[in-house]
Design a protein around this motif. Sequence first.
Motif, PDB file in Angstrom:
ATOM      1  N   VAL A  12     -47.957 -15.403  -9.069  1.00  9.40           N
ATOM      2  CA  VAL A  12     -48.179 -14.497  -9.617  1.00  9.40           C
ATOM      3  C   VAL A  12     -48.726 -14.492 -10.870  1.00  9.40           C
ATOM      4  N   ASN A  13     -50.245 -13.453 -11.898  1.00 12.90           N
ATOM      5  CA  ASN A  13     -50.306 -14.090 -13.601  1.00 12.90           C
ATOM      6  C   ASN A  13     -49.781 -12.676 -13.788  1.00 12.90           C
ATOM      7  N   HIS A  14     -49.122 -13.307 -14.755  1.00 10.52           N
ATOM      8  CA  HIS A  14     -48.235 -12.122 -15.516  1.00 10.52           C
ATOM      9  C   HIS A  14     -47.998 -12.512 -16.975  1.00 10.52           C
ATOM     10  N   ARG A  15     -48.305 -10.898 -17.596  1.00 10.94           N
ATOM     11  CA  ARG A  15     -48.037 -11.084 -19.261  1.00 10.94           C
ATOM     12  C   ARG A  15     -47.945  -9.727 -19.846  1.00 10.94           C
ATOM     13  N   ILE A  52     -33.659  -1.464 -15.487  1.00 13.93           N
ATOM     14  CA  ILE A  52     -33.325  -2.454 -14.001  1.00 13.93           C
ATOM     15  C   ILE A  52     -34.062  -3.775 -14.754  1.00 13.93           C
ATOM     16  N   GLU A  53     -33.832  -4.573 -13.423  1.00 12.53           N
ATOM     17  CA  GLU A  53     -34.018  -6.213 -13.631  1.00 12.53           C
ATOM     18  C   GLU A  53     -34.612  -5.949 -12.323  1.00 12.53           C
ATOM     19  N   THR A  54     -35.715  -6.900 -12.649  1.00 14.32           N
ATOM     20  CA  THR A  54     -36.852  -7.515 -11.078  1.00 14.32           C
ATOM     21  C   THR A  54     -37.333  -8.820 -11.204  1.00 14.32           C
ATOM     22  N   VAL A  55     -36.897  -8.933 -10.593  1.00 15.98           N
ATOM     23  CA  VAL A  55     -36.558 -10.385  -9.946  1.00 15.98           C
ATOM     24  C   VAL A  55     -38.215 -10.931  -8.859  1.00 15.98           C
ATOM     25  N   THR A  56     -39.266 -11.725  -9.606  1.00 11.11           N
ATOM     26  CA  THR A  56     -39.382 -12.520  -8.697  1.00 11.11           C
ATOM     27  C   THR A  56     -39.620 -13.913  -7.802  1.00 11.11           C
ATOM     28  N   TYR A  57     -39.799 -13.687  -6.765  1.00 12.67           N
ATOM     29  CA  TYR A  57     -39.450 -15.229  -5.764  1.00 12.67           C
ATOM     30  C   TYR A  57     -40.988 -15.773  -5.711  1.00 12.67           C
ATOM     31  N   GLY A  84     -45.342 -10.462 -25.702  1.00 13.91           N
ATOM     32  CA  GLY A  84     -46.047 -11.101 -26.199  1.00 13.91           C
ATOM     33  C   GLY A  84     -46.563 -12.695 -24.624  1.00 13.91           C
ATOM     34  N   ASN A  85     -45.020 -11.992 -23.965  1.00 15.71           N
ATOM     35  CA  ASN A  85     -44.975 -13.332 -23.029  1.00 15.71           C
ATOM     36  C   ASN A  85     -46.395 -13.423 -22.241  1.00 15.71           C
ATOM     37  N   ALA A  86     -47.199 -14.241 -21.977  1.00 11.63           N
ATOM     38  CA  ALA A  86     -47.749 -14.482 -20.505  1.00 11.63           C
ATOM     39  C   ALA A  86     -47.710 -16.070 -19.919  1.00 11.63           C
ATOM     40  N   GLY A  87     -48.057 -16.104 -18.661  1.00 17.78           N
ATOM     41  CA  GLY A  87     -47.616 -16.963 -17.474  1.00 17.78           C
ATOM     42  C   GLY A  87     -48.061 -16.976 -15.974  1.00 17.78           C
ATOM     43  N   VAL A  88     -47.266 -17.739 -15.939  1.00 15.50           N
ATOM     44  CA  VAL A  88     -48.329 -17.842 -13.972  1.00 15.50           C
ATOM     45  C   VAL A  88     -46.995 -18.190 -13.644  1.00 15.50           C
ATOM     46  N   ILE A  89     -46.309 -17.521 -12.009  1.00 16.49           N
ATOM     47  CA  ILE A  89     -44.937 -17.504 -11.487  1.00 16.49           C
ATOM     48  C   ILE A  89     -45.909 -18.287 -10.740  1.00 16.49           C
ATOM     49  N   GLY A  90     -45.577 -19.753 -10.427  1.00  8.23           N
ATOM     50  CA  GLY A  90     -46.118 -20.651  -9.472  1.00  8.23           C
ATOM     51  C   GLY A  90     -45.667 -20.537  -8.352  1.00  8.23           C
ATOM     52  N   ALA A  91     -46.058 -21.312  -6.730  1.00  9.72           N
ATOM     53  CA  ALA A  91     -44.818 -21.395  -6.095  1.00  9.72           C
ATOM     54  C   ALA A  91     -43.418 -22.318  -6.198  1.00  9.72           C
ATOM     55  N   GLY A  92     -42.522 -21.800  -5.335  1.00 10.69           N
ATOM     56  CA  GLY A  92     -41.000 -21.810  -5.783  1.00 10.69           C
ATOM     57  C   GLY A  92     -40.610 -21.269  -7.661  1.00 10.69           C
ATOM     58  N   ASP A  93     -41.625 -20.821  -7.890  1.00  9.21           N
ATOM     59  CA  ASP A  93     -40.794 -20.307  -9.486  1.00  9.21           C
ATOM     60  C   ASP A  93     -40.184 -18.983  -9.296  1.00  9.21           C
ATOM     61  N   VAL A  94     -38.964 -18.837 -10.213  1.00  8.44           N
ATOM     62  CA  VAL A  94     -38.056 -17.356 -10.041  1.00  8.44           C
ATOM     63  C   VAL A  94     -38.812 -16.740 -11.135  1.00  8.44           C
ATOM     64  N   MET A 130     -42.924  -3.643 -20.799  1.00  5.63           N
ATOM     65  CA  MET A 130     -44.648  -2.961 -19.901  1.00  5.63           C
ATOM     66  C   MET A 130     -45.087  -3.950 -19.926  1.00  5.63           C
ATOM     67  N   HIS A 131     -45.785  -4.456 -18.386  1.00 13.92           N
ATOM     68  CA  HIS A 131     -45.887  -5.408 -18.118  1.00 13.92           C
ATOM     69  C   HIS A 131     -47.408  -5.585 -16.595  1.00 13.92           C
ATOM     70  N   GLU A 132     -48.062  -6.546 -16.700  1.00 16.43           N
ATOM     71  CA  GLU A 132     -48.977  -6.540 -15.446  1.00 16.43           C
ATOM     72  C   GLU A 132     -48.806  -7.602 -14.517  1.00 16.43           C
ATOM     73  N   GLU A 133     -48.343  -8.122 -13.353  1.00 16.60           N
ATOM     74  CA  GLU A 133     -48.383  -8.728 -12.455  1.00 16.60           C
ATOM     75  C   GLU A 133     -49.613  -8.527 -11.410  1.00 16.60           C
ATOM     76  N   MET A 134     -50.232  -9.879 -11.816  1.00 12.71           N
ATOM     77  CA  MET A 134     -51.227  -9.723 -10.960  1.00 12.71           C
ATOM     78  C   MET A 134     -51.617 -11.639  -9.265  1.00 12.71           C
TER      79      MET A 134
END
Length: 282
Positions: free
Chosen positions: A76-79, A65-70, A83-93, A103-107
């Motif tokens: 959302v803190n993500h890793r 699948i594809e997951t799309v976070t808006y 090996g990716n890690a970052g923050v999906i901030g307001a207005g980001d996709v 495998m990922h973590e979404e906080m």
Amino acid sequence: MNNRTISHIINPQLVIEGAGVLLRRSVSPRASNEYDPFLLFDHFAFNNPQEGPIRGFPMHPHRGIETVTYMLDGSVNHRDSLGNAGVIGAGDVQWMTSGRGIMHEEMPRRGESGNIYGFQLWVNLPAAQKMDQPRYQEVNSSSIPIIKKGGATIRLVAGELDGVNGPVTEIAAAPLYMEVKLAPASKFIYPIPSGHTTLAYVFEGAAEFGGQIVESVSMVVFNDDGGQIEVTSNAAGEGVQFMLISGAPFKEPIVPYGPFVMNTAEEIQQAIQDLRNGTFVK
Ligand code: MN
């Protein structure tokens, strides 16, 4: 051109997902695949201190699948296992194509306002791409085009509007994904190809969709009976805000199982076995 009419309206249900996260869910993965190519639509809205701490979605797998976070507010803190890690901030996709497996973590985290407000959409992959290598399209708020047209302000994530293309490209479902804010006493018209599944998630205000009044919070499901969608806001109201979602169905059988959506039960068994054997992520 005829306007598409409404097939039905989904009233989002409160669900608890991940490690105790409260969500409004309007679409969830089912074998009937009624909204093909779309599998799930969740609305994170933590705007009440009584909801307690936000626990998030600890490490979990996805395949097929594809997951799309808006995000509109909060982050959302993500890793992940790449090996990716970052923050999906307001207005980001973040448009994540799981392919054969990540495998990922979404906080989710509250913003300065104290709120979290955002959406996660799941888009299916065709059988031929379900076992491809995973990939990401991370889109910063500043690179999402904002188009003003009549009383409408549009943030275009994927698809085309008046010759402008959204930053997310090369997606199998040929999706359209945009946020539309329509001022009072305005009209928004958008052409939709015949056969494309079309949904509108109305999250603020109210308006007429295909001639029928829809109030937030609702998921509108359109019939495939016209060449365009038309949204008209009332002069007396506060306008309307919605996500417009459209895409080409794959018309393939699906077998959903939690965070996996494959085409056969054997492929689900394989995913579970790969997780057990430690061969899920390559
Ligand atoms: Mn996930």
